[in-house]
Design a protein around this motif. Structure first.
Motif, PDB file in Angstrom:
ATOM      1  N   GLU A 273      -6.741   2.207  -3.577  1.00 40.67           N
ATOM      2  CA  GLU A 273      -6.516   0.779  -3.395  1.00 40.67           C
ATOM      3  C   GLU A 273      -7.779  -0.052  -3.587  1.00 40.67           C
ATOM      4  OE1 GLU A 273      -5.114  -0.340   0.403  1.00 40.67           O
ATOM      5  OE2 GLU A 273      -6.780   0.564   1.500  1.00 40.67           O
TER       6      GLU A 273
ATOM      7  N   VAL B 134       0.815  -1.210   0.000  1.00 40.43           N
ATOM      8  CA  VAL B 134       0.000   0.000   0.000  1.00 40.43           C
ATOM      9  C   VAL B 134       0.851   1.263   0.000  1.00 40.43           C
ATOM     10  CG1 VAL B 134      -0.194   0.120   2.521  1.00 40.43           C
ATOM     11  CG2 VAL B 134      -2.013   1.082   1.094  1.00 40.43           C
TER      12      VAL B 134
ATOM     13  N   HIS C 292       1.128  -7.351   2.163  1.00 41.57           N
ATOM     14  CA  HIS C 292      -0.155  -6.651   2.118  1.00 41.57           C
ATOM     15  C   HIS C 292      -0.950  -6.948   3.380  1.00 41.57           C
ATOM     16  CE1 HIS C 292      -3.128  -4.323   0.164  1.00 41.57           C
ATOM     17  NE2 HIS C 292      -3.946  -5.306  -0.159  1.00 41.57           N
TER      18      HIS C 292
END
Length: 493
Positions: A187, A180, A215
């Motif tokens: 996203e 991210v 992630h």
């Protein structure tokens, strides 16, 4: 810096027209050319069966579950060529690049040096094969930016420079933590995340290396995490060849393995939720976080850092033989035992006596092992649950002997029981009939075996030693070899 908006790639009509005029491009299917399967280039693995050259890998987990220390452990395995985490490093040591976007260089050094101290790794073991950068120390990484109305902008110079550096250094694996922080896109937008994932995939392909993207999971995935709990758009997961998922040990798993609740958070399991087709619990790699002191304190031991080490759940059947089961069955047959763990005559106490374990709830390891043994023996029919009434005529669930153990055949947990010497194959478990001449009626509280049949007492009906075709006498009862008693009741009947 030249930035090419993503939407510009699709707005030009020229690429969709033939070069010599307005006629549309013709499309023709390519016939498949038969190939010798032995001549097809094998997949190029960098680490175990999760990191592959030219492909993406995602590592998905809750915050604090162990992603970073696991990635450092894997990096040291690859850089040294050692398999201390249980996965091979094909072809020997690899060159690994960790690019962390959350922790500074000092914190990363603490994690690396703690792992090196635990595994007795010295600088010469990985030489110049380990590279570490941190965004907090002036090495930011923004592969793409969303400009709103202008669409997604790929940082093309960065992509090219990154690829060139990996090729020039001979990097075999690049790990970015977290994904991210490597972009400024929406996203939750599948189009934008798909475009970014494809750029990372092209970096992996052009650099002939594996690329890993750490992630986080969404809040909705606070329980058992899967690949689909990954935060934001699913396009990232779809673009990855492998998706490792980390889960902390659950309360139920801790009870099963006899782990105290205060220690439960030190354990986590990892499985590939994209490549594996078996249940996660069957295919997980378990790890434990060990605390290692850096001894860098002035008045104490200094910083204590977590290090990932492989861990295996205790095997309840380690050292357990068919004779142990037979002794448990004899103890069960000699008394009246209840399935209720709170009962004074809980059947687990019979198991504890034979296995030299403590049935007390305070001894979690022993209690967990007893429960595991009972679950397996009841599941495979060595013991059976029986509904009946106690001396006060209250409905209770009792446990009695089902299929009697056979010397030389280890207890099984596959839901079926092997009897005899193996020549007769697997038979479904069924309640044991009483010995010849012992009668078929009730010998205790009125009871009925689950699935049908009578609750009987007496000695074993199918225990054999040595030659399974021979009967054997125990006490005053006549023991029949398997299959000789036509009165036995089969659950499937």
């Amino acid at each position: 810096m030249t930035a090419i908006p993503l939407h510009d790639r699709y707005e030009y009509a020229e690429p969709y027209l033939a070069a010599n005029g307005p006629e549309p491009i013709k499309v023709s299917a390519t016939p498949y050319q038969w190939r010798n399967p032995t001549q097809i280039k094998p997949r190029q693995w960098v680490y175990g069966r999760s990191i592959q050259r030219g492909h993406l890998r995602a590592v998905v987990a809750q915050g604090g579950a162990g992603k970073t220390i696991l990635s450092v452990g894997e990096a040291l395995c690859m850089a040294t060529g050692r398999d201390f985490l249980g996965h091979t490093v094909p072809g020997g040591p690899k060159r690994v690049w960790l690019w962390n976007l959350e922790d500074d260089g000092d914190e990363l050094a603490r994690i690396v040096q703690a792992a090196c101290k635990h595994w007795n790794i010295v600088a010469a073991d990985f030489q110049d094969r380990l590279f570490i950068d941190s965004a907090l120390d002036g090495a930011p990484l923004k592969l793409a930016t969303s400009t709103g109305a202008g669409g997604l902008v790929i940082n093309r110079p960065l992509v090219d420079a990154l690829t060139d550096e990996m090729k020039g250094r001979g990097i075999d694996y690049l790990h970015v933590d977290p994904f991210v922080s490597s972009h400024s896109a929406n996203e939750s937008d599948n189009m934008e995340i798909d475009a970014i994932a494809k750029e990372w995939a092209m970096v992996a392909k052009n650099a002939d290396a594996g690329v890993g993207l750490a992630h986080h999971i969404s809040k909705a995935g606070a329980g058992e995490a899967t690949a689909m709990h990954a935060r934001g758009a699913t396009a990232l997961i779809n673009a990855c060849r492998s998706v490792l998922v980390l889960n902390r040990m659950s309360d139920e798993e801790a009870k099963r393995y006899g782990i105290e609740d205060e220690r439960r958070r030190r354990y986590f399991r990892v499985y590939d939720d994209k490549n594996n087709r078996a249940p996660p619990s069957d295919m997980s790699d378990w790890y434990q976080m060990w605390s290692v002191s850096l001894e860098n304190g002035v008045t104490d031991d200094g910083d204590n850092m977590g290090v990932v080490v492989p861990w295996s759940p205790p095997d309840a059947f380690e050292g357990v033989t068919a004779d142990h089961l037979y002794q448990v069955q004899k103890a069960v047959a000699a008394g009246e035992w209840r399935a209720d763990v709170q009962a004074k005559a809980w059947v687990g106490k019979a198991v504890a006596q034979v296995m030299n374990l403590s049935p007390e709830s305070s001894v979690k390891g022993d209690r967990a092992r007893i429960n595991s043994l009972l679950r397996t023996w009841i599941a495979n029919g060595a013991l059976v649950k029986v509904e009946g009434k106690d001396n006060n005529h209250n409905a209770r669930t009792f446990v009695e002997v089902g299929e009697w153990a056979v010397h030389g055949v280890a207890p099984t947990s596959r839901g079926e029981v092997r009897t005899g010497d193996g020549s007769e194959g697997l038979q479904r478990p069924h309640p044991t009939s009483p010995p010849l001449g012992g009668g078929v009626g009730e010998t205790g509280p009125a009871a009925k075996i689950e699935g049908g049949g009578n609750r009987g007492g007496g000695t074993p009906a199918a225990f054999t030693a040595g030659n399974p075709a021979l009967g054997r006498t125990i006490g005053s009862g006549i023991i029949l070899a398997p299959g000789e008693n036509g009165d036995e009741v089969d659950f499937d009947a």
